[in-house]
Design a protein around this motif. Structure first.
Motif, PDB file in Angstrom:
ATOM      1  N   SER A  57      -2.381   0.130   6.520  1.00 12.67           N
ATOM      2  CA  SER A  57      -1.823  -0.686   5.434  1.00 12.67           C
ATOM      3  C   SER A  57      -0.324  -0.446   5.271  1.00 12.67           C
ATOM      4  CB  SER A  57      -2.553  -0.372   4.135  1.00 12.67           C
ATOM      5  OG  SER A  57      -1.981  -1.056   3.059  1.00 12.67           O
ATOM      6  N   ILE A  58       0.070   0.815   5.261  1.00 10.39           N
ATOM      7  CA  ILE A  58       1.490   1.159   5.089  1.00 10.39           C
ATOM      8  C   ILE A  58       2.311   0.621   6.258  1.00 10.39           C
ATOM      9  CG2 ILE A  58       3.147   3.079   5.041  1.00 10.39           C
ATOM     10  CD1 ILE A  58       0.871   4.663   3.513  1.00 10.39           C
ATOM     11  N   LEU A  59       1.830   0.820   7.471  1.00  8.89           N
ATOM     12  CA  LEU A  59       2.580   0.366   8.652  1.00  8.89           C
ATOM     13  C   LEU A  59       2.643  -1.154   8.730  1.00  8.89           C
ATOM     14  CD1 LEU A  59       1.457   2.981  11.327  1.00  8.89           C
ATOM     15  CD2 LEU A  59       3.645   2.855  10.112  1.00  8.89           C
ATOM     16  N   LYS A  60       1.589  -1.844   8.320  1.00  9.89           N
ATOM     17  CA  LYS A  60       1.623  -3.313   8.310  1.00  9.89           C
ATOM     18  C   LYS A  60       2.671  -3.817   7.317  1.00  9.89           C
ATOM     19  CE  LYS A  60      -1.980  -5.873   8.843  1.00  9.89           C
ATOM     20  NZ  LYS A  60      -3.209  -6.567   9.155  1.00  9.89           N
ATOM     21  N   LYS A  61       2.755  -3.171   6.150  1.00 14.08           N
ATOM     22  CA  LYS A  61       3.764  -3.561   5.158  1.00 14.08           C
ATOM     23  C   LYS A  61       5.177  -3.352   5.694  1.00 14.08           C
ATOM     24  CE  LYS A  61       0.859  -2.733   1.151  1.00 14.08           C
ATOM     25  NZ  LYS A  61       0.522  -1.807   0.066  1.00 14.08           N
ATOM     26  N   GLN A  62       5.316  -2.402   6.612  1.00 16.74           N
ATOM     27  CA  GLN A  62       6.623  -2.131   7.221  1.00 16.74           C
ATOM     28  C   GLN A  62       6.826  -2.943   8.501  1.00 16.74           C
ATOM     29  OE1 GLN A  62       6.355   2.162   7.672  1.00 16.74           O
ATOM     30  NE2 GLN A  62       7.175   2.490   5.609  1.00 16.74           N
ATOM     31  N   ARG A  63       5.929  -3.888   8.750  1.00 16.25           N
ATOM     32  CA  ARG A  63       5.994  -4.802   9.900  1.00 16.25           C
ATOM     33  C   ARG A  63       5.983  -4.080  11.248  1.00 16.25           C
ATOM     34  NH1 ARG A  63       6.569  -9.535   7.301  1.00 16.25           N
ATOM     35  NH2 ARG A  63       7.988  -9.738   5.570  1.00 16.25           N
ATOM     36  N   GLN A  64       5.227  -2.985  11.289  1.00 13.23           N
ATOM     37  CA  GLN A  64       5.048  -2.277  12.557  1.00 13.23           C
ATOM     38  C   GLN A  64       3.909  -2.961  13.320  1.00 13.23           C
ATOM     39  OE1 GLN A  64       7.226   0.637  13.299  1.00 13.23           O
ATOM     40  NE2 GLN A  64       8.099  -0.709  11.750  1.00 13.23           N
ATOM     41  N   GLU A  65       4.045  -3.081  14.632  1.00 12.54           N
ATOM     42  CA  GLU A  65       3.047  -3.775  15.457  1.00 12.54           C
ATOM     43  C   GLU A  65       2.079  -2.772  16.068  1.00 12.54           C
ATOM     44  OE1 GLU A  65       4.883  -6.492  18.258  1.00 12.54           O
ATOM     45  OE2 GLU A  65       6.490  -6.880  16.818  1.00 12.54           O
ATOM     46  N   ILE A  66       0.900  -2.676  15.470  1.00 13.07           N
ATOM     47  CA  ILE A  66      -0.126  -1.745  15.929  1.00 13.07           C
ATOM     48  C   ILE A  66      -1.045  -2.483  16.891  1.00 13.07           C
ATOM     49  CG2 ILE A  66      -1.993  -0.202  15.239  1.00 13.07           C
ATOM     50  CD1 ILE A  66      -0.731  -0.304  12.369  1.00 13.07           C
ATOM     51  N   THR A  67      -1.062  -2.071  18.153  1.00 13.84           N
ATOM     52  CA  THR A  67      -1.963  -2.697  19.120  1.00 13.84           C
ATOM     53  C   THR A  67      -3.260  -1.910  19.279  1.00 13.84           C
ATOM     54  OG1 THR A  67      -0.851  -1.573  20.959  1.00 13.84           O
ATOM     55  CG2 THR A  67      -0.074  -3.799  20.395  1.00 13.84           C
ATOM     56  N   ASP A  68      -3.249  -0.638  18.905  1.00 18.59           N
ATOM     57  CA  ASP A  68      -4.458   0.174  18.966  1.00 18.59           C
ATOM     58  C   ASP A  68      -4.327   1.321  17.972  1.00 18.59           C
ATOM     59  OD1 ASP A  68      -7.038   0.709  20.018  1.00 18.59           O
ATOM     60  OD2 ASP A  68      -6.223   2.284  21.290  1.00 18.59           O
ATOM     61  N   PHE A  69      -5.429   1.642  17.315  1.00 17.61           N
ATOM     62  CA  PHE A  69      -5.439   2.728  16.336  1.00 17.61           C
ATOM     63  C   PHE A  69      -6.750   3.474  16.486  1.00 17.61           C
ATOM     64  CE2 PHE A  69      -6.502   4.761  12.383  1.00 17.61           C
ATOM     65  CZ  PHE A  69      -5.298   5.255  11.916  1.00 17.61           C
ATOM     66  N   LYS A  70      -6.659   4.758  16.674  1.00 18.79           N
ATOM     67  CA  LYS A  70      -7.843   5.612  16.742  1.00 18.79           C
ATOM     68  C   LYS A  70      -7.564   6.870  15.926  1.00 18.79           C
ATOM     69  CE  LYS A  70      -9.606   4.369  21.312  1.00 18.79           C
ATOM     70  NZ  LYS A  70      -8.668   3.398  21.802  1.00 18.79           N
ATOM     71  N   ALA A  71      -8.625   7.488  15.483  1.00 26.08           N
ATOM     72  CA  ALA A  71      -8.511   8.789  14.818  1.00 26.08           C
ATOM     73  C   ALA A  71      -9.609   9.685  15.369  1.00 26.08           C
ATOM     74  CB  ALA A  71      -8.636   8.657  13.312  1.00 26.08           C
ATOM     75  N   GLU A  72      -9.253  10.925  15.627  1.00 26.03           N
ATOM     76  CA  GLU A  72     -10.221  11.953  16.003  1.00 26.03           C
ATOM     77  C   GLU A  72     -10.214  12.987  14.880  1.00 26.03           C
ATOM     78  OE1 GLU A  72      -8.880  13.487  19.750  1.00 26.03           O
ATOM     79  OE2 GLU A  72      -9.279  11.595  20.796  1.00 26.03           O
ATOM     80  N   VAL A  73     -11.389  13.316  14.400  1.00 23.13           N
ATOM     81  CA  VAL A  73     -11.483  14.232  13.266  1.00 23.13           C
ATOM     82  C   VAL A  73     -12.426  15.372  13.625  1.00 23.13           C
ATOM     83  CG1 VAL A  73     -11.975  14.454  10.803  1.00 23.13           C
ATOM     84  CG2 VAL A  73     -11.177  12.268  11.714  1.00 23.13           C
ATOM     85  N   GLU A  74     -11.959  16.590  13.394  1.00 25.21           N
ATOM     86  CA  GLU A  74     -12.779  17.773  13.629  1.00 25.21           C
ATOM     87  C   GLU A  74     -12.857  18.584  12.350  1.00 25.21           C
ATOM     88  OE1 GLU A  74     -12.229  20.097  17.189  1.00 25.21           O
ATOM     89  OE2 GLU A  74     -11.050  18.464  18.075  1.00 25.21           O
TER      90      GLU A  74
END
Length: 139
Positions: A57-74
């Motif tokens: 959400s924050i990056l979209k508001k800053q007009r950043q172009e996200i082509t892929d997003f992943k998270a790894e959580v341990e």
């Protein structure tokens, strides 16, 4: 906010459903043939989902172009009496696209320090750390 939990078999398979009718399956993953995630795995998923929504959400508001997003959580657990709560959780964000690394790092910082309700709920008892990678490079 309300969910309902319904037992689906004679063992430990449960369906949790929210007010909109969306559901997840929870199961005892120490048993063979488990068909859902464990409740503790669902906590890690909740941290990933909550913070992921914030960061995107924050990056979209800053007009950043996200082509892929992943998270790894341990999560690291400790024994407390008969329970095994999380002692610490580490989240690794893996972003691809035309993204300013400084903005990605700041978005992650804002999520964990200000916006992510899940991590804020856990925070008094669980140490939460995060790492950010943009296009394969650690920020």
């Amino acid at each position: 906010m309300k969910i309902t939990l319904n037992r689906l078999n004679d063992d430990f398979l449960f369906e949790c459903t929210n007010a909109q009718g969306n559901s997840i399956l929870l199961d005892n993953t120490s048993q063979p043939g488990a068909k859902g995630v464990s409740p503790m795995e669902s906590v890690l998923m909740a941290v990933a989902g909550c913070s992921g929504i914030d960061v995107v959400s924050i990056l979209k508001k800053q007009r950043q172009e996200i082509t892929d997003f992943k998270a790894e959580v341990e999560g690291e657990r400790i024994v407390v009496d008969d329970a095994k709560p999380f002692k610490s959780i580490t989240v690794k964000f893996l972003l691809e696209g035309n993204i300013d690394p400084k903005k990605a790092l700041k978005a992650s910082e804002l999520s964990f320090e200000k916006y992510c309700s899940v991590s804020k709920t856990l925070e008094p008892n669980v140490e939460i750390a995060y790492e950010v990678f943009v296009n394969g490079e650690k920020v």
